[in-house]
Design a protein around this motif. Structure first.
Motif, PDB file in Angstrom:
ATOM      1  N   SER B 109       0.812  -1.219   0.000  1.00 48.93           N
ATOM      2  CA  SER B 109       0.000   0.000   0.000  1.00 48.93           C
ATOM      3  C   SER B 109       0.847   1.272   0.000  1.00 48.93           C
ATOM      4  O   SER B 109       0.508   2.240  -0.663  1.00 48.93           O
ATOM      5  N   GLY B 110       1.971   1.273   0.748  1.00 53.11           N
ATOM      6  CA  GLY B 110       2.807   2.466   0.808  1.00 53.11           C
ATOM      7  C   GLY B 110       3.278   2.883  -0.573  1.00 53.11           C
ATOM      8  O   GLY B 110       3.233   4.056  -0.945  1.00 53.11           O
ATOM      9  N   PHE B 111       3.726   1.878  -1.358  1.00 51.72           N
ATOM     10  CA  PHE B 111       4.174   2.152  -2.719  1.00 51.72           C
ATOM     11  C   PHE B 111       3.047   2.788  -3.526  1.00 51.72           C
ATOM     12  O   PHE B 111       3.252   3.782  -4.223  1.00 51.72           O
ATOM     13  N   TRP B 112       1.841   2.213  -3.422  1.00 52.57           N
ATOM     14  CA  TRP B 112       0.722   2.740  -4.218  1.00 52.57           C
ATOM     15  C   TRP B 112       0.319   4.132  -3.758  1.00 52.57           C
ATOM     16  O   TRP B 112      -0.039   4.979  -4.580  1.00 52.57           O
ATOM     17  N   PHE B 113       0.382   4.407  -2.431  1.00 54.36           N
ATOM     18  CA  PHE B 113       0.105   5.765  -1.944  1.00 54.36           C
ATOM     19  C   PHE B 113       1.104   6.759  -2.536  1.00 54.36           C
ATOM     20  O   PHE B 113       0.738   7.850  -2.969  1.00 54.36           O
ATOM     21  N   LEU B 114       2.401   6.364  -2.539  1.00 56.25           N
ATOM     22  CA  LEU B 114       3.431   7.263  -3.066  1.00 56.25           C
ATOM     23  C   LEU B 114       3.208   7.509  -4.552  1.00 56.25           C
ATOM     24  O   LEU B 114       3.294   8.645  -5.031  1.00 56.25           O
ATOM     25  N   ILE B 115       2.928   6.429  -5.300  1.00 52.49           N
ATOM     26  CA  ILE B 115       2.659   6.585  -6.733  1.00 52.49           C
ATOM     27  C   ILE B 115       1.461   7.515  -6.926  1.00 52.49           C
ATOM     28  O   ILE B 115       1.482   8.425  -7.751  1.00 52.49           O
ATOM     29  N   PHE B 116       0.418   7.320  -6.115  1.00 54.21           N
ATOM     30  CA  PHE B 116      -0.778   8.142  -6.238  1.00 54.21           C
ATOM     31  C   PHE B 116      -0.451   9.613  -5.986  1.00 54.21           C
ATOM     32  O   PHE B 116      -0.840  10.491  -6.758  1.00 54.21           O
ATOM     33  N   SER B 117       0.317   9.887  -4.901  1.00 54.26           N
ATOM     34  CA  SER B 117       0.515  11.296  -4.546  1.00 54.26           C
ATOM     35  C   SER B 117       1.363  12.006  -5.604  1.00 54.26           C
ATOM     36  O   SER B 117       1.078  13.134  -5.968  1.00 54.26           O
ATOM     37  N   PHE B 118       2.387  11.316  -6.149  1.00 56.37           N
ATOM     38  CA  PHE B 118       3.216  12.011  -7.147  1.00 56.37           C
ATOM     39  C   PHE B 118       2.551  12.036  -8.519  1.00 56.37           C
ATOM     40  O   PHE B 118       2.816  12.944  -9.315  1.00 56.37           O
ATOM     41  N   THR B 119       1.681  11.053  -8.794  1.00 51.29           N
ATOM     42  CA  THR B 119       0.905  11.139 -10.037  1.00 51.29           C
ATOM     43  C   THR B 119      -0.057  12.315  -9.956  1.00 51.29           C
ATOM     44  O   THR B 119      -0.282  13.033 -10.935  1.00 51.29           O
ATOM     45  N   LEU B 120      -0.609  12.534  -8.746  1.00 47.48           N
ATOM     46  CA  LEU B 120      -1.495  13.669  -8.530  1.00 47.48           C
ATOM     47  C   LEU B 120      -0.742  14.979  -8.806  1.00 47.48           C
ATOM     48  O   LEU B 120      -1.240  15.869  -9.495  1.00 47.48           O
ATOM     49  N   LEU B 121       0.490  15.051  -8.273  1.00 50.32           N
ATOM     50  CA  LEU B 121       1.311  16.241  -8.499  1.00 50.32           C
ATOM     51  C   LEU B 121       1.570  16.427  -9.994  1.00 50.32           C
ATOM     52  O   LEU B 121       1.410  17.527 -10.548  1.00 50.32           O
ATOM     53  N   LEU B 122       1.949  15.321 -10.667  1.00 58.03           N
ATOM     54  CA  LEU B 122       2.236  15.390 -12.099  1.00 58.03           C
ATOM     55  C   LEU B 122       0.984  15.800 -12.877  1.00 58.03           C
ATOM     56  O   LEU B 122       1.049  16.646 -13.775  1.00 58.03           O
ATOM     57  N   ALA B 123      -0.170  15.194 -12.497  1.00 57.99           N
ATOM     58  CA  ALA B 123      -1.418  15.529 -13.197  1.00 57.99           C
ATOM     59  C   ALA B 123      -1.739  17.007 -13.029  1.00 57.99           C
ATOM     60  O   ALA B 123      -2.169  17.681 -13.975  1.00 57.99           O
ATOM     61  N   ASP B 124      -1.505  17.524 -11.811  1.00 62.84           N
ATOM     62  CA  ASP B 124      -1.762  18.943 -11.547  1.00 62.84           C
ATOM     63  C   ASP B 124      -0.867  19.811 -12.429  1.00 62.84           C
ATOM     64  O   ASP B 124      -1.327  20.771 -13.046  1.00 62.84           O
ATOM     65  N   VAL B 125       0.436  19.455 -12.490  1.00 61.80           N
ATOM     66  CA  VAL B 125       1.362  20.237 -13.312  1.00 61.80           C
ATOM     67  C   VAL B 125       0.930  20.192 -14.770  1.00 61.80           C
ATOM     68  O   VAL B 125       0.858  21.221 -15.447  1.00 61.80           O
ATOM     69  N   LEU B 126       0.623  18.977 -15.261  1.00 65.03           N
ATOM     70  CA  LEU B 126       0.258  18.838 -16.674  1.00 65.03           C
ATOM     71  C   LEU B 126      -1.035  19.596 -16.976  1.00 65.03           C
ATOM     72  O   LEU B 126      -1.167  20.198 -18.037  1.00 65.03           O
ATOM     73  N   THR B 127      -1.992  19.593 -16.013  1.00 70.28           N
ATOM     74  CA  THR B 127      -3.227  20.346 -16.242  1.00 70.28           C
ATOM     75  C   THR B 127      -2.921  21.834 -16.312  1.00 70.28           C
ATOM     76  O   THR B 127      -3.441  22.555 -17.155  1.00 70.28           O
ATOM     77  N   ARG B 128      -2.036  22.298 -15.383  1.00 66.47           N
ATOM     78  CA  ARG B 128      -1.738  23.737 -15.357  1.00 66.47           C
ATOM     79  C   ARG B 128      -0.935  24.171 -16.583  1.00 66.47           C
ATOM     80  O   ARG B 128      -1.003  25.316 -16.997  1.00 66.47           O
ATOM     81  N   LEU B 129      -0.141  23.231 -17.149  1.00 65.24           N
ATOM     82  CA  LEU B 129       0.645  23.586 -18.339  1.00 65.24           C
ATOM     83  C   LEU B 129      -0.258  23.779 -19.554  1.00 65.24           C
ATOM     84  O   LEU B 129       0.167  24.364 -20.555  1.00 65.24           O
ATOM     85  N   GLU B 130      -1.507  23.270 -19.479  1.00 64.86           N
ATOM     86  CA  GLU B 130      -2.451  23.365 -20.596  1.00 64.86           C
ATOM     87  C   GLU B 130      -1.799  22.948 -21.906  1.00 64.86           C
ATOM     88  O   GLU B 130      -1.701  23.712 -22.865  1.00 64.86           O
ATOM     89  N   LEU B 131      -1.337  21.690 -21.930  1.00 69.17           N
ATOM     90  CA  LEU B 131      -0.653  21.175 -23.106  1.00 69.17           C
ATOM     91  C   LEU B 131      -1.577  21.155 -24.311  1.00 69.17           C
ATOM     92  O   LEU B 131      -2.783  20.982 -24.176  1.00 69.17           O
ATOM     93  N   SER B 132      -0.985  21.304 -25.496  1.00 66.19           N
ATOM     94  CA  SER B 132      -1.762  21.174 -26.722  1.00 66.19           C
ATOM     95  C   SER B 132      -2.107  19.701 -26.896  1.00 66.19           C
ATOM     96  O   SER B 132      -1.491  18.838 -26.266  1.00 66.19           O
ATOM     97  N   PRO B 133      -3.105  19.382 -27.761  1.00 66.90           N
ATOM     98  CA  PRO B 133      -3.440  17.970 -27.975  1.00 66.90           C
ATOM     99  C   PRO B 133      -2.216  17.148 -28.367  1.00 66.90           C
ATOM    100  O   PRO B 133      -1.999  16.049 -27.861  1.00 66.90           O
TER     101      PRO B 133
END
Lengths: 251, 389
Positions: B109-133
């Motif tokens: 579970s610890g591994f999956w929590f860590l993956i989740f939290s940093f994927t969340l961070l990455l998703a937030d960054v990618l959303t804020r970057l407003e990448l083109s298609p």
């Protein structure tokens, strides 16, 4: 077509459904041709009525939970405090929807065990998107002049939310809840692959013993429930829309 | 200068703390079905790598916690995710006793929590970057290549899910092929039938309500029941129509699964075609008529191109839905990744469940990103054309 014909059809469907759930044996001759080698035509490992009620209970719990979370989330991200979460929460809820139900169920089993709980988790995840999206639409499309008028009347942000924005969003919100309930009714059957007590049990028993009568009765009960609930919620929605329409016009 | 917290970062830092210091990082099991024993990061990794990983996680958590530039957040999340991915494989070989082929190491579970939290961070960054298609597809391809490289390098071979894979390498690719055939094949069939049907419904108003109502009712039948109901008619076809069984049509197996998926796919395709055609501006149609276009020319040159993004949205819904539903095919002997999921549930072997579930989720996710990008690309190009005209 006359207006009362669909209503009469719905009523007949309801009567048929109740008759089937309470006295399934009446329908045995109809389903008998679908069985082979003298297999039973009516599900005999439990009462159809209690399975249907458990099915509805599972869907109701998951939908209420999804409703509370989705509406709270939608309120949060439309306030100034939470505005920065809006894009992220949108993409997260969307990502949640791409997870196949079977995968969610199977992955939830090691964490919470077999039975009703993994099903509730899957239904909750699937229920979120439609309610969230629709509440968001409702809250962001409240006519600006009405919000201005409420501000002018001296309402605080909290009062505006409770007395103006939320009530005006109710019809759109209800449409989201309706979608979510119909999806959940069908998805709950899959929960029986991980031993949840739903109508899926009947269908799976049919698949395992190659008994088409079981598959058909399980599937049709769920479909009838979905059609009836869909219509009831649509009617509720039209009522709410009419009321809100009058309020908006009066204002 | 005042230090400011990032709102999302507070949540990410909290999950990171829990995942790194409280929850177990890996699970050790003496064989594939017994209950596991938890192992923390320090226990699971050879020193000093365990401490290095903790340092990386803490640093990345701090980057997330405070208001930091997007570049730093992107770097932090990518470095954290990459080191987690690399080191979980190492934990596998470190924890497996020498020469023991029964022991199973899986991420806990610890591994999956860590993956989740940093994927969340990455998703937030990618959303804020407003990448083109195009940018989003490039990110997806880069992630896929990175995962493929890790798999090819054998870094993860000592993890339990890959041991399950090693035992079933042949059937895995057969089921993968079958899964994609079911999902894509039924989509193609539904498009071939659904597009003309949608156009017909648009033109002939009498048909519209009836067809859409029937398709709506089909959607309310639960998937496992529809798959089951298809067994009977196809069994009859196989037995009574000459040549049908030679084509591979049978009561159980892929044929009923294909038909059930096809029926589910029809509604989004037909409904979106109708909505898309109804949304074509009257002025465009009138102008085309004024230029002397025939009905067929108007359809192919004006209405269809204008309605295409909406129709494609319907196809996106169908594809993602079909990739998920194709797992149900395994219940009626139709194959696909569901085979591993249901076998795993039956044997309470969760690694086997993962072997079926992870590729399904990855496929659905990739399909959603790619088709969303295509829809957005077409929509922006269209509005640019309109602006120019």
């Amino acid at each position: 077509m006359k207006a009362w014909i669909p209503l009469l059809l719905r009523f007949c469907l309801l009567v048929l459904l109740i008759a089937f759930l309470t006295n399934p044996l009446w329908f045995e001759p109809l389903l008998k041709p679908l069985t082979q080698n003298g297999a039973p035509a009516i599900y005999n490992q439990g009462s159809l009525l209690s399975l249907a009620l458990l099915h509805l209970r599972t869907v109701a719990i998951a939908t209420v939970a999804a409703m509370v979370v989705a509406v709270a989330l939608a309120i949060l991200v439309t306030r100034p405090v939470g505005a920065e979460f809006l894009p992220l929460s949108r993409s997260l809820v969307n990502i949640g929807q791409t997870f196949p139900p079977v995968a969610v169920l199977a992955l939830a089993v090691p964490a919470v065990g077999f039975g009703e709980k993994p099903t509730l988790i899957a239904l909750f995840l699937y229920g979120l998107l439609p309610i969230f999206e629709n509440t968001l639409t409702g809250l962001t499309t409240t006519p600006a002049n009405i919000v201005e008028a409420a501000r002018g009347a001296g309402m605080t942000g909290w009062q505006r939310l409770l007395k103006v924005e939320l009530p005006l969003s109710v019809p759109v919100m209800l449409a989201g809840i309706r979608l979510s309930v119909v999806i959940s009714l069908a998805t709950a059957t899959i929960g029986s692959t991980v031993a949840a007590k739903t109508l899926g049990e009947v269908i799976i028993a049919g698949l395992q013993s190659n008994n088409l009568a079981f598959v058909l009765q399980g599937g049709l009960i769920v479909a009838a429930l979905a059609v009836l609930i869909y219509d009831a919620l649509s009617a509720l929605e039209r009522m709410a829309a009419r009321r809100m329409g009058q309020v908006a016009q009066a204002a | 200068m005042s230090i400011r917290f990032d709102k999302l970062g507070v949540a990410i830092a909290a999950i990171t703390c829990y995942g790194a210091f409280v929850a177990p990082f890996a699970t050790f099991r003496a064989n594939r079905i017994v209950a596991g024993e938890p192992r923390s990061i320090i226990e699971a990794l050879p020193q000093p790598l365990g401490l290095v990983l903790l340092a990386i996680l803490v640093a990345a958590g701090l980057v997330a916690l405070f208001k930091t530039p997007l570049g730093a957040r992107l770097g932090g999340s990518v470095v954290a995710l990459a080191s987690l991915a690399l080191l979980i494989g190492l934990a596998g070989s470190h924890l497996t006793p020498e020469g023991n082929t029964f022991a199973r190491i899986s991420p806990a579970s610890g591994f999956w929590f860590l993956i989740f939290s940093f994927t969340l961070l990455l998703a937030d960054v990618l959303t804020r970057l407003e990448l083109s298609p195009v940018g989003r597809v490039v990110v997806l391809v880069a992630a896929a290549v990175a995962i493929w490289l890790l798999l090819a390098s054998g870094q993860w071979d000592s993890l339990s899910i890959l041991k399950e894979y090693a035992n079933r390498a042949d059937s895995f690719w057969n089921e993968a092929k079958r899964h994609v055939q079911l999902a894509l094949g039924s989509l193609v069939a539904a498009t071939i039938v659904g597009l003309p049907l949608g156009i017909l419904c648009h033109r002939v108003e009498v048909l519209r309500d009836g067809v859409l109502n029937v398709l709506n009712i089909i959607q309310t039948i639960p998937s496992i029941a529809l798959f089951g109901i298809m067994i009977a008619p196809l069994g009859w076809v196989a037995a009574n129509i000459p040549g049908a069984s030679a084509l591979g049509i049978r009561g159980i197996g892929a044929a009923p699964a294909f038909v059930a998926l096809f029926l589910y796919s029809l509604l989004p395709v037909v409904a979106n075609t109708v909505v898309g055609l109804a949304g074509v501006p009257r002025a465009a149609n009138d102008a085309a008529r004024g230029m002397g276009m025939t009905g067929w020319q108007r359809l192919t040159n004006v209405e269809f191109p204008l309605a295409f993004p909406v129709i494609l949205t319907g196809i996106r819904i169908v594809l993602v839905q079909n990739i998920g539903l194709a797992t149900i095919a395994a219940l009626i002997g139709g194959g696909g990744f569901g085979v591993f999921v249901f076998q795993g549930v039956g044997q309470t072997a969760m690694d086997l469940v993962l072997l079926g579930a992870v590729p399904t989720v990855a496929l659905a996710f990739a399909a959603a990103i790619i088709l969303d990008a295509v829809v957005e690309y077409l929509a922006t190009r269209k509005s640019a054309e309109v602006a120019l005209a």
